[in-house]
Scaffold this active site. Sequence first.
Site, PDB file in Angstrom:
ATOM      1  N   PRO A  19      -4.770  20.085   9.080  1.00 36.94           N
ATOM      2  CA  PRO A  19      -5.103  20.148  10.514  1.00 36.94           C
ATOM      3  C   PRO A  19      -6.424  20.861  10.787  1.00 36.94           C
ATOM      4  O   PRO A  19      -6.725  21.886  10.161  1.00 36.94           O
ATOM      5  CB  PRO A  19      -3.937  20.954  11.101  1.00 36.94           C
ATOM      6  CG  PRO A  19      -2.808  20.751  10.156  1.00 36.94           C
ATOM      7  CD  PRO A  19      -3.440  20.638   8.803  1.00 36.94           C
TER       8      PRO A  19
ATOM      9  N   VAL B 188       0.834  -1.194   0.000  1.00 39.65           N
ATOM     10  CA  VAL B 188       0.000   0.000   0.000  1.00 39.65           C
ATOM     11  C   VAL B 188       0.873   1.251   0.000  1.00 39.65           C
ATOM     12  O   VAL B 188       0.563   2.234  -0.651  1.00 39.65           O
ATOM     13  CB  VAL B 188      -1.028   0.007   1.164  1.00 39.65           C
ATOM     14  CG1 VAL B 188      -0.372  -0.255   2.504  1.00 39.65           C
ATOM     15  CG2 VAL B 188      -1.787   1.326   1.235  1.00 39.65           C
TER      16      VAL B 188
ATOM     17  N   SER C 255       0.223  -7.086   6.861  1.00 38.25           N
ATOM     18  CA  SER C 255      -0.666  -7.649   5.831  1.00 38.25           C
ATOM     19  C   SER C 255      -0.486  -9.158   5.683  1.00 38.25           C
ATOM     20  O   SER C 255      -1.000  -9.757   4.738  1.00 38.25           O
ATOM     21  CB  SER C 255      -0.410  -6.954   4.495  1.00 38.25           C
ATOM     22  OG  SER C 255       0.901  -7.198   4.047  1.00 38.25           O
TER      23      SER C 255
ATOM     24  N   ARG D  21       4.993   3.446   8.561  1.00 38.81           N
ATOM     25  CA  ARG D  21       6.361   3.222   8.092  1.00 38.81           C
ATOM     26  C   ARG D  21       7.300   3.651   9.202  1.00 38.81           C
ATOM     27  O   ARG D  21       7.067   4.655   9.882  1.00 38.81           O
ATOM     28  CB  ARG D  21       6.652   4.049   6.828  1.00 38.81           C
ATOM     29  CG  ARG D  21       6.040   3.497   5.550  1.00 38.81           C
ATOM     30  CD  ARG D  21       6.716   2.187   5.091  1.00 38.81           C
ATOM     31  NE  ARG D  21       6.148   1.669   3.858  1.00 38.81           N
ATOM     32  CZ  ARG D  21       5.174   0.750   3.805  1.00 38.81           C
ATOM     33  NH1 ARG D  21       4.635   0.285   4.919  1.00 38.81           N
ATOM     34  NH2 ARG D  21       4.754   0.309   2.627  1.00 38.81           N
TER      35      ARG D  21
ATOM     36  N   ILE E 268       1.905   1.388  12.671  1.00 35.93           N
ATOM     37  CA  ILE E 268       1.633   0.375  11.641  1.00 35.93           C
ATOM     38  C   ILE E 268       1.834   0.988  10.259  1.00 35.93           C
ATOM     39  O   ILE E 268       1.401   0.421   9.257  1.00 35.93           O
ATOM     40  CB  ILE E 268       0.217  -0.208  11.766  1.00 35.93           C
ATOM     41  CG1 ILE E 268      -0.830   0.904  11.932  1.00 35.93           C
ATOM     42  CG2 ILE E 268       0.087  -1.153  12.930  1.00 35.93           C
ATOM     43  CD1 ILE E 268      -1.481   1.374  10.690  1.00 35.93           C
TER      44      ILE E 268
ATOM     45  N   GLY F  91      -6.603   7.675   7.212  1.00 39.59           N
ATOM     46  CA  GLY F  91      -7.072   7.065   5.973  1.00 39.59           C
ATOM     47  C   GLY F  91      -7.815   5.767   6.245  1.00 39.59           C
ATOM     48  O   GLY F  91      -8.323   5.540   7.346  1.00 39.59           O
ATOM     49  N   ARG F  92      -7.845   4.935   5.232  1.00 36.72           N
ATOM     50  CA  ARG F  92      -8.642   3.711   5.267  1.00 36.72           C
ATOM     51  C   ARG F  92      -8.250   2.783   6.421  1.00 36.72           C
ATOM     52  O   ARG F  92      -9.103   2.273   7.148  1.00 36.72           O
ATOM     53  CB  ARG F  92      -8.493   3.006   3.927  1.00 36.72           C
ATOM     54  CG  ARG F  92      -9.571   1.996   3.638  1.00 36.72           C
ATOM     55  CD  ARG F  92      -9.354   1.323   2.308  1.00 36.72           C
ATOM     56  NE  ARG F  92      -9.770   2.147   1.183  1.00 36.72           N
ATOM     57  CZ  ARG F  92      -8.965   2.740   0.319  1.00 36.72           C
ATOM     58  NH1 ARG F  92      -7.652   2.630   0.455  1.00 36.72           N
ATOM     59  NH2 ARG F  92      -9.432   3.453  -0.678  1.00 36.72           N
ATOM     60  N   ILE F  93      -6.933   2.556   6.596  1.00 34.42           N
ATOM     61  CA  ILE F  93      -6.490   1.616   7.644  1.00 34.42           C
ATOM     62  C   ILE F  93      -6.795   2.174   9.037  1.00 34.42           C
ATOM     63  O   ILE F  93      -7.254   1.447   9.926  1.00 34.42           O
ATOM     64  CB  ILE F  93      -4.989   1.280   7.488  1.00 34.42           C
ATOM     65  CG1 ILE F  93      -4.767   0.478   6.201  1.00 34.42           C
ATOM     66  CG2 ILE F  93      -4.475   0.497   8.699  1.00 34.42           C
ATOM     67  CD1 ILE F  93      -3.307   0.224   5.847  1.00 34.42           C
TER      68      ILE F  93
ATOM     69  N   HIS G 258       7.144  -6.509  10.523  1.00 32.90           N
ATOM     70  CA  HIS G 258       6.369  -5.978   9.391  1.00 32.90           C
ATOM     71  C   HIS G 258       5.438  -7.040   8.800  1.00 32.90           C
ATOM     72  O   HIS G 258       5.503  -7.358   7.607  1.00 32.90           O
ATOM     73  CB  HIS G 258       7.326  -5.424   8.317  1.00 32.90           C
ATOM     74  CG  HIS G 258       6.656  -4.398   7.426  1.00 32.90           C
ATOM     75  ND1 HIS G 258       7.363  -3.423   6.764  1.00 32.90           N
ATOM     76  CD2 HIS G 258       5.357  -4.198   7.081  1.00 32.90           C
ATOM     77  CE1 HIS G 258       6.533  -2.666   6.058  1.00 32.90           C
ATOM     78  NE2 HIS G 258       5.311  -3.128   6.234  1.00 32.90           N
TER      79      HIS G 258
END
Lengths: 340, 340
Positions: free
Chosen positions: B188, B82, B308, B256, B254, B163-165, B305
């Site tokens: 912000p 992703v 996923s 980077r 979760i 975002g989505r996650i 890592h």
Amino acid sequence: MPPKNKVVVTMRLPESAQRLLEADKSPTEYSQHNAEQPCSRLWLLNEIKGAHGVLLGVYDKVDEELLDAAGDQLKVISTFSVGTDHVDRELLKQRNIRLGYTPTCLTDSVADISVMLVLMAQRRARESIARVTAGQWPQMPWHPSLMIGPDIRGSTVAFLGFGRIAQATLKRLIGFGIKDARYLTSKPGQPVQEDHFGLIRDAAVPVQPVKDLKELASCGDVVIVSCALTPSTFHIVNASFFAEMKKTAVLVNIARGPVVDTDALVDALQQEQIFGAGLDVIEGEPEIAKGHPILRQERCVLLPHIGSATIKTREQMAEECVKNLWAGLNGDAMVNEASL
Amino acid sequence: MPPKNKVVVTMRLPESAQRLLEADKSPTEYSQHNAEQPCSRLWLLNEIKGAHGVLLGVYDKVDEELLDAAGDQLKVISTFSVGTDHVDRELLKQRNIRLGYTPTCLTDSVADISVMLVLMAQRRARESIARVTAGQWPQMPWHPSLMIGPDIRGSTVAFLGFGRIAQATLKRLIGFGIKDARYLTSKPGQPVQEDHFGLIRDAAVPVQPVKDLKELASCGDVVIVSCALTPSTFHIVNASFFAEMKKTAVLVNIARGPVVDTDALVDALQQEQIFGAGLDVIEGEPEIAKGHPILRQERCVLLPHIGSATIKTREQMAEECVKNLWAGLNGDAMVNEASL
């Protein structure tokens, strides 16, 4: 002036509960083992002589020996736990001794641990941490199949016992996209009486009873042991149970150790009959010494019975224990009293 | 007859994706590093010569050197991830090379790991397992404060990036009785544009943007790093950030590794500025050798890592990567194409 009560407390209590204990104004003689180390059996057998009330924990066995040592004046046992398998309830009934316990306030903490163990067993958390901590990450570079495990999404979650903690666990798991839930209680095939969180009524996912143990074992992608320990649940999860489970399934035990036959679990993991396990409890705890066969199973996460170990929960449990103790001494209603 | 394509694949693929790769009937020359060990940089620099499409992973850096080695005919990069921080997107844009990625199918698996890390950091899972595995349980007998940690119930969860996650993580956490959620995005104070799961619209708990990093750091009982790595998010979680955090709070990453300054995190844990941490990623991964200071922090869970890493997700990611690759070669629409 009321007769002086004697109270024995086998543990150091969180501050708020200790204050509550000491706030009592009635004439009372206290004997408290106020240390992080647990009291010895001998200490308890000595101190309990002449006691009217005792506040104790899961590792303090309440049996004939202890009650005889106490004497006839004993009115109340207040246990710091939801489980009461360490207490001979029949004997308490015969001797007209009341039993206080803490069945409600630890539900959230234990359900949280239950979900954590499901995920850790599926996602190989112990193996992962062990390798990274040993400095092996550089030798386990990324590839698409590295450390893969089964998905919680789309899974069937099977509960052995479907009381408050099991239902609170299910409530959490719904957000993870599980497919459905099944359960087995002491009344196989019958719908559970108490729908604690409206999960059955509202049905975000189907929730159904199964007819027997075999069906429960074989349907679950996740099997959660969440029943009380009684003579009829001792070793109910055994070699035959594991033989019915899916190879990709995980077993979680947040109830009491002896519900699961540990030797059979070790074999099932060894022979890859199941994918993994997550245990907060185990037979013979806390005497799990180095070299115990379960510790060699990398796919098994074993925690030191910390299901209810959050700051707020432990404070609340301790306060309830003190309240149950006073209620027992004074003949008042307890926060939670076990029916004997 | 169409001109022959050359395709480079830097990894072994799950079976279903491999079949999809091989099912293509157009004249194609393949070069696949079909092994569990990753390919070397040298292998990739050699094989990419004359390639039209490349399927690669997060540890394969896509930079000027690689694109020059490939040559002008290169049409498509398909990344098994992703995140695209390993890819020089500006350069791809200049050279008119398309970029496929897999932003949607790993959402559930990563959100699951995110919740697992929150619970593990709060409930001291690494410490617990380490002690039990070392055979120390008999020496750590039960008492009310043994291994206690903060409660997820009633907590404020703060998301850096929403975002989505992050939203999928919030969706799961609602079942645990959290109080509310706050988030900071690149705008912000402004409400997030995309409400992926209707959580803001339906509002089981209040979900609000914060005005700056300081507010985010100080409000969270749980802080989840879930933003993309860009020059402006590099080390955005640093000593000043930790100084604002609650002593009872946990940090989860979760996203980077380089979003968090590792030295500052080690200090924060060492000085008990925060309660604990859960990391699926870390700066410099996978080169985390024995003796790395983060490994000595018992309150820090570090996973290799595996966000996923579920069976279904990895299959789906691999299939999408192959589809993106073919779409790039044939000028068709990708499953997911990054806008450059």
